[in-house]
Design an enzyme around this catalytic site. Structure first.
Site, PDB file in Angstrom:
ATOM      1  N   GLY A  10      14.252  13.989  22.757  1.00  0.00           N
ATOM      2  CA  GLY A  10      12.779  14.328  22.713  1.00  0.00           C
ATOM      3  C   GLY A  10      11.910  13.787  21.886  1.00  0.00           C
ATOM      4  CD  GLN A  11       6.492  13.022  23.312  1.00  0.00           C
ATOM      5  OE1 GLN A  11       5.653  12.273  23.066  1.00  0.00           O
ATOM      6  NE2 GLN A  11       6.271  14.178  23.567  1.00  0.00           N
ATOM      7  CG  ASP A  34      24.163  23.736  27.724  1.00  0.00           C
ATOM      8  OD1 ASP A  34      23.246  24.463  27.391  1.00  0.00           O
ATOM      9  OD2 ASP A  34      24.597  24.093  28.867  1.00  0.00           O
ATOM     10  CB  THR A  99       4.334  26.027  20.694  1.00  0.00           C
ATOM     11  OG1 THR A  99       3.204  25.952  21.265  1.00  0.00           O
ATOM     12  CG2 THR A  99       4.841  27.458  20.953  1.00  0.00           C
ATOM     13  CG  ASP A 100      -0.673  25.134  20.552  1.00  0.00           C
ATOM     14  OD1 ASP A 100       0.598  24.421  20.799  1.00  0.00           O
ATOM     15  OD2 ASP A 100      -1.436  25.075  21.586  1.00  0.00           O
ATOM     16  CE1 TYR A 123       7.526  25.749  25.235  1.00  0.00           C
ATOM     17  CE2 TYR A 123       5.154  25.990  24.748  1.00  0.00           C
ATOM     18  CZ  TYR A 123       6.373  25.570  24.262  1.00  0.00           C
ATOM     19  OH  TYR A 123       6.512  24.670  23.245  1.00  0.00           O
TER      20      TYR A 123
END
Length: 282
Positions: A10-11, A34, A99-100, A123
């Site tokens: 990922g980023q 995994d 996360t926000d 999510y």
């Protein structure tokens, strides 16, 4: 210091590994792991024996998560639990990237770390459940909430807008969702500083300044010299499977109070990123 980083593809994971290596740290990525398989997690972590784990891997397909709840839960909650348990056995530091989306997005004031959570999508719910797991299973931990991420590795909003600008002269972009873009190059430097410290707790980490998606897009085109007109529309005019929070502003005051250097202004980081993209094309 040996640091295991999940989500290297990922980023953020990519830049965290890159930043750690640049500082001479022993960075190990879990490329093929995994995390939903408990025994695989256990064996890998015990084989590596890291001093710290930075857990960047996550199920982040916000819309898909609404219909793919089992997989989303298994990655964001169960996978986190397996990693936390392995870290606990080895007494390794643990950093959970959140996360926000754990907030309900109401109001206009920036959320502080102690504000009550109220995720409005699946999510966000799973990321919040991950936060609770980390806090319940470990005595010391880092939880870092981030937003609107962009980096050199993988896809993101900026790359999408630049691609659309190749054959579009006008675009409709949502203008009633506010937050802070976050450049993984900047963020990774902070995360390495943090994991080397013992200043545990919940943090908000994004670039300085707030904007909405339409304003962000306008600045992207301005800096990239793209002649595209951006029309600001409402969330209701661009319905998505998952409801997005309209207020994703987060206060980063705690970073300052704990002696960490705040991330640069998002416009400056956008300029740096666009230059990085140009170098990659050459």
């Amino acid at each position: 210091m040996k640091i295991l980083v999940t989500g290297y593809s990922g980023q953020l994971g990519f830049d965290v590994v890159r930043e750690g290596l640049s500082r001479g740290l022993n960075m190990v990525s879990s490329k093929d792991l995994d995390i939903t398989k408990e025994q695989d997690v256990y064996h890998l972590v015990h084989e590596i024996k890291p001093d710290a784990i930075i857990h960047c891997a996550a199920y982040t397909a916000v819309d898909k998560a609404e219909d793919d709840q089992e997989n989303c839960w298994n990655v964001n909650v169960e996978g986190t639990k397996y990693l936390v348990n392995a870290a606990k056995e080895l007494n390794a530091k643990f950093m959970y990237i959140s996360t926000d989306y754990v907030f309900d997005g109401k109001g206009e004031a920036p959320f502080i770390e102690t504000d009550p959570s109220g995720p409005i999508g699946y999510y966000g719910l799973t990321k919040y459940e991950g936060e609770k797991l980390v806090q319940s299973l470990l005595e010391e931990w880092f939880i870092v909430r981030i937003s609107w991420v962009f980096g050199i590795n993988g896809n993101n909003f900026i790359k999408t807008m630049l691609r659309l600008a190749e054959n579009r002269t006008e675009l409709n972009v949502v203008g009633d969702q506010y937050g802070s873009p976050t450049y993984t190059y900047d963020l990774s430097r902070l995360l390495i500083d943090m994991i080397k410290s013992k200043k545990y707790g919940i943090y908000h980490a994004s670039n300085e300044g707030f904007c909405n998606w339409a304003q962000f897009t306008e600045e992207i085109f301005k800096q990239a010299n793209k002649n595209v007109t951006v029309h600001s529309i409402t969330s209701e005019e661009y319905p998505t499977r998952a409801v997005r929070p309209k207020n994703s502003r987060m206060s980063k005051q705690k970073l300052v109070e704990q002696g960490f250097v705040p991330l640069p202004n998002w416009q400056d980081s956008l300029k740096h990123y666009l230059n990085e993209l140009k170098q990659e094309v050459k």
